[in-house]
Design a protein around this motif. Sequence first.
Motif, short mmCIF file in Angstrom:
data_model
loop_
_atom_site.label_atom_id
_atom_site.label_comp_id
_atom_site.label_asym_id
_atom_site.label_seq_id
_atom_site.Cartn_x
_atom_site.Cartn_y
_atom_site.Cartn_z
N GLU A 83 0.82 -1.20 0.00
CA GLU A 83 0.00 0.00 0.00
C GLU A 83 0.86 1.26 0.00
N GLU A 84 1.65 1.45 1.05
CA GLU A 84 2.56 2.59 1.15
C GLU A 84 3.91 2.07 1.61
N LEU A 85 4.87 1.98 0.69
CA LEU A 85 6.15 1.35 1.01
C LEU A 85 7.25 2.39 1.17
N GLU A 86 8.27 2.02 1.95
CA GLU A 86 9.43 2.86 2.18
C GLU A 86 10.71 2.06 1.86
N PRO A 87 11.70 2.65 1.16
CA PRO A 87 11.64 4.02 0.61
C PRO A 87 10.68 4.12 -0.55
N LYS A 88 10.11 5.32 -0.73
CA LYS A 88 9.17 5.54 -1.82
C LYS A 88 9.91 5.47 -3.16
N ILE A 89 9.27 4.85 -4.12
CA ILE A 89 9.83 4.78 -5.47
C ILE A 89 8.75 5.18 -6.46
N GLU A 90 9.05 6.19 -7.27
CA GLU A 90 8.07 6.67 -8.24
C GLU A 90 8.65 6.51 -9.64
N LEU A 91 7.99 5.69 -10.46
CA LEU A 91 8.42 5.50 -11.85
C LEU A 91 7.61 6.47 -12.72
N SER A 92 7.97 7.74 -12.63
CA SER A 92 7.12 8.77 -13.21
C SER A 92 7.40 9.02 -14.68
N ARG A 93 8.58 8.77 -15.14
CA ARG A 93 8.94 9.18 -16.50
C ARG A 93 8.20 8.38 -17.56
N GLN A 94 7.84 7.15 -17.26
CA GLN A 94 7.11 6.35 -18.23
C GLN A 94 5.67 6.11 -17.81
N GLY A 95 5.19 6.89 -16.84
CA GLY A 95 3.80 6.79 -16.44
C GLY A 95 3.49 5.63 -15.52
#
Length: 211
Positions: free
Chosen positions: A117-129
């Motif tokens: 649900e909410e993991l640490e460390p946060k990882i955001e794969l934003s560049r490819q959506g």
Amino acid sequence: DLGEDLFRFDIEVLGPSGEPVRGGQLAWRRVGADTALDVVSFDGLAPIGKTGRARFLTTSSTIDAVALVPGARTELFEELYLDSSVDLGPGITIELAVAGELPDQGEWSLRVVLTPEELEPKIELSRQGFDGPRTRIFAELDAATGKVLIPVARGGRYGITWTAQPARRRRFDTLKLPEGEIIDVPTSPGVHRVESTFPIDAFMRKVPRRR
């Protein structure tokens, strides 16, 4: 951009035992990418194959990466080159202990399902959506002890649901129990004991209708 050069990466990932890992994912970003202070953004997610290697193409000859391998340490490896090797130390294991009543161990096989649900460390794969990996984790409960060891890639918050299957029937007949709870898992390496309550009331309501 087809005008840019492409570089082929072949990253070897070694697990806590020192042997190549047999699965997992490698989140990677080009060196110099802009990131927020509290979220590490990545360009892509590459599978780690059965030989313990992650292979992918990018337009940079140097990358940063995080290996997401259950039971192994999660950390950011900076400035990796084309054929680098990363060595993961011991990570996080949940010792899940069930509080309260369980179904008869001779009649039912129980499986716990963990959903990140909410993991640490946060990882955001934003560049490819991408929203980030949300792979569910399945583990069989030892009904005699009410415990199970579950290796995970990261700590944080996990949702727990359950399934129950008749132990002696040959046909596939599984009870899915939608009632669950949220558990908190420490982010530090080690074996962490976490308690959960089996939804025995929901189980008893479903059993009569399936017989």
